[in-house]
Motif scaffolding. Structure first.
Motif, mmCIF file in Angstrom:
data_model
loop_
_atom_site.group_PDB
_atom_site.id
_atom_site.type_symbol
_atom_site.label_atom_id
_atom_site.label_comp_id
_atom_site.label_asym_id
_atom_site.label_seq_id
_atom_site.Cartn_x
_atom_site.Cartn_y
_atom_site.Cartn_z
ATOM 1 N N LEU A 71 -1.552 -0.652 7.370
ATOM 2 C CA LEU A 71 -0.138 -0.862 7.664
ATOM 3 C C LEU A 71 0.448 -1.586 6.464
ATOM 4 N N THR A 72 1.602 -1.160 6.008
ATOM 5 C CA THR A 72 2.193 -1.789 4.837
ATOM 6 C C THR A 72 3.696 -1.892 4.970
ATOM 7 N N GLN A 73 4.242 -2.991 4.457
ATOM 8 C CA GLN A 73 5.684 -3.029 4.273
ATOM 9 C C GLN A 73 6.089 -1.844 3.401
ATOM 10 N N GLY A 74 7.214 -1.219 3.718
ATOM 11 C CA GLY A 74 7.689 -0.114 2.911
ATOM 12 C C GLY A 74 8.389 -0.588 1.655
ATOM 13 N N LEU A 75 8.659 0.354 0.771
ATOM 14 C CA LEU A 75 9.378 0.010 -0.454
ATOM 15 C C LEU A 75 10.775 -0.504 -0.139
ATOM 16 N N GLY A 76 11.416 0.075 0.863
ATOM 17 C CA GLY A 76 12.732 -0.412 1.270
ATOM 18 C C GLY A 76 12.658 -1.831 1.808
ATOM 19 N N THR A 77 11.596 -2.129 2.547
ATOM 20 C CA THR A 77 11.387 -3.485 3.066
ATOM 21 C C THR A 77 11.184 -4.475 1.926
ATOM 22 N N ILE A 78 10.290 -4.130 0.999
ATOM 23 C CA ILE A 78 10.008 -5.011 -0.134
ATOM 24 C C ILE A 78 11.260 -5.281 -0.948
ATOM 25 N N MET A 79 12.067 -4.256 -1.133
ATOM 26 C CA MET A 79 13.264 -4.385 -1.967
ATOM 27 C C MET A 79 14.322 -5.298 -1.359
ATOM 28 N N GLU A 80 14.196 -5.627 -0.076
ATOM 29 C CA GLU A 80 15.154 -6.533 0.551
ATOM 30 C C GLU A 80 14.831 -8.000 0.287
ATOM 31 N N ALA A 81 13.642 -8.291 -0.236
ATOM 32 C CA ALA A 81 13.334 -9.672 -0.620
ATOM 33 C C ALA A 81 14.280 -10.105 -1.735
ATOM 34 N N ARG A 82 14.641 -11.374 -1.746
ATOM 35 C CA ARG A 82 15.651 -11.832 -2.694
ATOM 36 C C ARG A 82 15.109 -12.015 -4.122
ATOM 37 N N PHE A 134 0.842 -1.197 0.000
ATOM 38 C CA PHE A 134 0.000 0.000 0.000
ATOM 39 C C PHE A 134 0.879 1.250 0.000
ATOM 40 N N ASN A 135 1.997 1.173 -0.716
ATOM 41 C CA ASN A 135 2.874 2.330 -0.855
ATOM 42 C C ASN A 135 2.324 3.219 -1.960
ATOM 43 N N GLU A 136 1.527 4.186 -1.564
ATOM 44 C CA GLU A 136 0.848 5.056 -2.508
ATOM 45 C C GLU A 136 1.826 6.036 -3.157
ATOM 46 N N PRO A 137 1.428 6.680 -4.272
ATOM 47 C CA PRO A 137 2.296 7.676 -4.907
ATOM 48 C C PRO A 137 2.788 8.715 -3.894
ATOM 49 N N GLY A 138 4.070 9.025 -3.987
ATOM 50 C CA GLY A 138 4.703 9.924 -3.039
ATOM 51 C C GLY A 138 5.415 9.211 -1.906
ATOM 52 N N SER A 139 5.286 7.886 -1.843
ATOM 53 C CA SER A 139 5.960 7.126 -0.780
ATOM 54 C C SER A 139 7.473 7.206 -0.950
ATOM 55 N N SER A 140 8.167 7.256 0.159
ATOM 56 C CA SER A 140 9.626 7.227 0.124
ATOM 57 C C SER A 140 10.100 5.912 -0.475
ATOM 58 N N LEU A 141 11.068 6.005 -1.365
ATOM 59 C CA LEU A 141 11.618 4.800 -1.984
ATOM 60 C C LEU A 141 12.437 3.974 -0.992
ATOM 61 N N ALA A 142 12.735 4.547 0.174
ATOM 62 C CA ALA A 142 13.486 3.829 1.205
ATOM 63 C C ALA A 142 12.611 3.477 2.400
ATOM 64 N N SER A 143 11.288 3.593 2.264
ATOM 65 C CA SER A 143 10.379 3.458 3.401
ATOM 66 C C SER A 143 10.378 2.059 3.996
ATOM 67 N N ARG A 144 10.028 2.004 5.277
ATOM 68 C CA ARG A 144 9.890 0.744 6.010
ATOM 69 C C ARG A 144 8.419 0.551 6.386
ATOM 70 N N THR A 145 8.114 -0.566 7.043
ATOM 71 C CA THR A 145 6.740 -0.848 7.451
ATOM 72 C C THR A 145 6.199 0.296 8.304
ATOM 73 N N ARG A 146 5.010 0.792 7.937
ATOM 74 C CA ARG A 146 4.470 1.973 8.594
ATOM 75 C C ARG A 146 2.974 2.078 8.296
ATOM 76 N N ILE A 147 2.313 3.068 8.921
ATOM 77 C CA ILE A 147 0.926 3.367 8.620
ATOM 78 C C ILE A 147 0.872 4.285 7.405
#
Length: 260
Positions: free
Chosen positions: A180-191, A140-153
């Protein structure tokens, strides 16, 4: 980034093949689970393989991408219940081995931090299943989300709530405003990231994801920076791609042993 264009059922088989290959090689793999319409055929295929060939999830761990804030524990559209219905209960997966962010926590910030810690403690996600929103969101990382974001509201956009109203009897006012959503930074750590998209409505978001610039305005474009990202599309979702012919040629020429 690998782009594959095929029928929806062929895409589901390819994604299930990737999951099965991982579980055969690493029975205690960590899987990232998405909700929404995009992964449903994949879950159907995995359930079939569990029933017919004994594909086991017994040692695997699962982590959900996101969860609505404030939905009652027994609400049918609470993502924990959706995941339980669509995949967990169908493959003999012990419910305690699948975790999601706690959208009913009193301290949501602490719940998000604890979720990040749980993913890290499990060794990180081996394969993350993703869908994409019409506005380019993943999770649920909507437009404008930080590309380094972590899990957050996050506050859901009107567009996302309208898109999801079909799950709430068509009533957009019944769709929660927060998640609550995993952030883009969190998602990007998946292999390995495996994104599925079908339908004309996803065509512009897919075009931006694959061929547009990396931008917070189209959050999924961060996947262009991932070392192992797979994008599985049907013809309608791929209809805006300028290089669709090249993607078809590349996949047709791929060594069979390589997999996704």
């Amino acid at each position: 980034m690998e782009v594959v264009i095929a029928t929806p059922q062929e895409l589901a088989v390819l994604a299930a093949d990737a999951v099965e290959a991982l579980l055969r090689r690493k029975p205690d793999a960590v899987l990232g689970l998405a909700t929404g319409s995009s992964p449903l055929r994949v879950y159907d295929e995995l359930a079939r393989r569990h029933a017919e060939t004994g594909l086991s999830f017994a040692q695997a761990r699962g982590f959900m991408l996101d969860e609505y804030v404030g939905l009652a524990a027994d609400h049918p559209e609470r993502y924990r219940n959706v995941i339980e219905k669509e995949i967990v209960s169908r493959v003999g997966w012990a419910p305690e081995r699948v975790q999601g962010p706690d959208g009913l926590a009193e301290d949501l910030a602490q719940a998000c931090a604890a979720y990040e810690e749980s993913i890290a403690a499990a060794g990180g996600v081996d394969l993350q299943i993703l869908g994409i929103g019409t506005d380019g969101h993943i999770g649920f990382n909507e437009p404008g989300s930080s590309l380094a974001s972590r899990t957050r509201i996050k506050t859901l956009t009107r567009q996302t709530r309208e898109d999801n109203a079909r799950f709430f009897g068509g009533e957009v006012d019944q769709v929660p405003r927060h998640c609550l959503t995993q952030g883009l930074g969190t998602i990007m750590e998946a292999r390995h990231l495996v994104l599925l998209a079908t339908g004309k409505g996803k065509a512009e978001a897919v075009h931006q994801l694959v061929e547009g610039p990396v931008s917070a305005m189209w959050p999924a474009t961060i996947m262009q920076m991932h070392p192992h990202a797979t994008v599985l599309l049907d013809e309608a979702a791929a209809s805006r791609l300028q290089l669709a012919g090249y993607y078809r040629q590349t996949y047709a020429s791929k060594p069979q042993w390589q997999g996704l």
